[in-house]
Design an enzyme around this catalytic site. Sequence first.
Site, short mmCIF file in Angstrom:
data_model
loop_
_atom_site.label_atom_id
_atom_site.label_comp_id
_atom_site.label_asym_id
_atom_site.label_seq_id
_atom_site.Cartn_x
_atom_site.Cartn_y
_atom_site.Cartn_z
N ASP A 122 -1.47 -3.78 -3.70
CA ASP A 122 -1.10 -3.36 -2.36
C ASP A 122 -0.70 -1.89 -2.25
O ASP A 122 -0.27 -1.45 -1.18
CB ASP A 122 0.06 -4.23 -1.85
N ASP A 182 -8.49 -8.97 0.55
CA ASP A 182 -7.60 -7.93 1.07
C ASP A 182 -7.75 -6.63 0.30
O ASP A 182 -7.56 -5.53 0.85
CB ASP A 182 -6.13 -8.37 0.96
#
Length: 408
Positions: A122, A182
């Site tokens: 992330d 993602d």
Amino acid sequence: MSITKPVLVLVLFLMLACNSTKKEVLTTDSAVFNSDKVLQQNATKMKEVAASLANFDSFPRNVKKNKTDWDFVGVTDWCSGFWPGALWYAYEASGDEQIKVQAEKFTAPLKTIAYTPADNHDIGFMVYCSYGNGYRLTGNEEYKEILLAAADTLATLYNPTVGTILSWPSQKHKFKYNTIIDNMMNLELLFWAAKNGGDQKLYDLAKSHAEKTMQHIVRKDDAVYHVGSFDEETGEFLRGYTHQGYATESMWARGQGWGVYGFAVAYRETGDKAFLDTAIRLADHYMERLPEDKIPFWDFDDPKIPNAPRDASAAAVVACGMYELAGLVKDEALKKKYIDAATSYVEALSSKEYLSGDVNQALLLHSTGHYPKNSEIDVPIVYADYYYMEALVRLNKLNKANSAVVMK
């Protein structure tokens, strides 16, 4: 036979109207929606909320049911970069120096992410959304150095045998070597770094990651797995999973959005037409299955539909992805198709059903985070606001460019 003056004026008006219509190929069909007005209202609201916050190392994440104020997370939460990123969009839209100061203050604490060993994928969300937008708008050289360091940190999760970035080191016991859809969104940091003084290998590993994701995580039905599991020693693809969707073979709305946007960016950065074709497939499949009101249910295959929760965040992500896609396709009809679709999503999000107004501190209502875990169901979530602001900024730029063409 002579033409009277009123008739002549009417004819000239109609001719001008027709010529203007031909030039305005990228605008929405709606004559009512004022994206700039909504964007400025959002910027003002965010400015007021930011001014009420005293701790710059605490970041809005969600607003719980029946509450009005944001709940906060720390620097290491995967959502930490979205609030400062949204403030940068608010500054870009308004030019308000006070918002810029707020954006800078909330961006600064995230520096540590770039220089801390990576424990998940992330880093792109956390650093590129914050420092990336900050650098784009200010040219601050310190921001550039932090972005380059963050790209190098993210790259440490790359496994050349598998050809992808490991998404969740902490979940290897469950999914083995895992890569999630993602993660396509974090490749932009690597592509950017390779063009701005970073190691050229960053480009190579980002392209490899996109290729492997395309080969194994994009399904034949034009939807995506949330998680791809690989053999770490051989690189073999083992199987796909869901983690936040309804079922492994279902269509998780936000995951589809990550795919549309991520593959569009991969094509923009590499010129590999396979990535463009993939983005188009995913976008068209999303459009084919979308409810009439333009906001998806959290998963398109939840058997509780129409009594399942919606996901405004997915609509915002897909809107950004389709604006990106529209700027890449050559065919004018396709451009218009994706512009009009994206704009219809932004309009729906800007309606009284989804725009929070005075209800709470967020911009959007009705997002769904992790439904299987009963986490963040039908509440405002910060990444919905981030991509909503991005979509509005993109739409405004298109409208201004279009107006400039018409004025010529």
